[in-house]
Structure formats: structure tokens, C-alpha cells
Design a protein around this motif. Sequence first.
Motif: not given
Length: 287
Positions: A277-287
Amino acid sequence: MACVGGQIYFAALKSVYNGILRPKKLPFSPLPHYNMPRRALNLQSNASSDNIEGSPKWEDKGLLKSKELYNYVLETSVYPREPASLKEIRSITENLPEFFMGTTPDSGQLISMLLILLNAKNTIEIGVFTGYSLLLTALTIPDDGKILAIDPDRQSYEMGLPIIQKAGVEHKINFKNSPALPVLDKLLEDDINKGGFDFAFVDADKSNYGNYHERLVQLVKVGGLIVYDNTLWYGTLAMPEERVVDELMRKERSYLLELNRFLAADKRIQISQVTVGDGLTICRRLF
């Protein structure tokens, strides 16, 4: 798609088109919402206007600037596997002046895979528009899964609602016709909701992604995902500002440059910025 108080991306674009929003340093603060004239985006001074008749409308939003290559990706990998109901919502959306606010089909394919890999069951969606990503999520999660979908623009949601109903997944959706922040803040008043969601997707006004993030990082479980759409903003983040002609693109570009720096420095999450697309930021919660 929604904005700070849950306003959809449509309303956020209305705001920036009217020149109301002003970039702020993180943490972001809530901003008002106004009406947006319906017009095409002018991304840069040398942008081509020779769109091929009948070509996918997504091509100007995608980061692959070769129309042929992007068409190849869509025709080979995406469209053959796209459910008929999603094709129907996409067809409705493409006829709207604001079609560019819809989730791109290649982004949707990745989101579906993330949901499956995560075995997501309880999700949040901030910003709905006509419901492409919402329907995609509803088709992907288990039959007893739930989506908290927040959007103050019920009219756009109702455009796709008959297709959602026909697909037999409306029972998975809890649609809140409301700005998002009050809904998220209400959830956080009860500790049982903290860490209670597997996945969140945000496709909303860029000025307030930081506000959403601070709440979602509490609501999504450790190991869960928060996905932000449009984080490379039509490729303009790497352009000199003077080349970005449209005021909308400049204002939102400044918010996203700041957001990306913020997410990169946030030790609570692991991130991956993906060029679909025009950019996806995937964030995985660490704590």
C-alpha cells in the motif's frame, strides 16, 4: 478510517484539506474535525497525470511506481485469492471520490495472514470507511471472534454493511458510531480490558496516531499486534518537502515523519515497516 477522538480518516482528511491541523510534538493532543472538499491528491510537482484507463485505482497509492509491476502483484497474488465479498466492497469503494481512503488489497492480504498467524480472536479497528479491512478481519477471525470497530461516520460504514451482512459475519462486529478516544479511554477504566485484545488496526487521521498508540499499547496483549496504515504516505516521506505540492500531503507527511521516529524509539514494541500500500507499520507489544 477514524481520527483522534475516533474520527475516521475521511474526517481527518477533511481537517487537513481545510488547513486546520498543525503538527505537534508527541505526545499528540486531540484535534478538531472539519469538512474536506472532494478532490484528487497532487503528490508532487512532476506527478504524472496519464493514468491508464481501466487500470487499478490503487496504483497511485502504492509504493511500487511501476504500474506494470503493481498490476502483476495484484493480478498474480492478490485478486485470485480475494473473496468475492471483498471484491464487492472494493468495487463500491472505487466509485467514490474518496476511494483512496480504502485499504489496498495487497495490504489486506498481509493483514489477513497476520491475523491467522496470531490466531487473533478479539480485535480493534479504528477507522472503518466502507468496511474493506473490517470485512476482511471478520472473514478471517473465528466464528466466535469479535471486532470493536470505531467510526463516527456511520454513513460510509452502511455502504458496505449489506455486503458484510450477506457474508454472514455481522455478528462478529461491535460497531461504535463514535470518536475513538472516548471509547478507548472507557475501556481502560476497567482493568479487565487491559491486554484483552489480540490485534488492532488503525487507519485514521495521522495527527493522532500517537494518541491511539498510547492507549492501544495497553489494550493489546503482550505478543499482540498493532498495525498502522499509511506510514510511508504515498512515498512522500523520502521526498524533499518542496516537491510535495498538496497541502494535505505536507501536513500529514510531517505527522508521519514524527510518528515513525517515535515508534522506532518505543522500547515497548518490536516494529517492522512494510512497503505494501503506502506503508504499514507492524508493532508487536513486548511488555
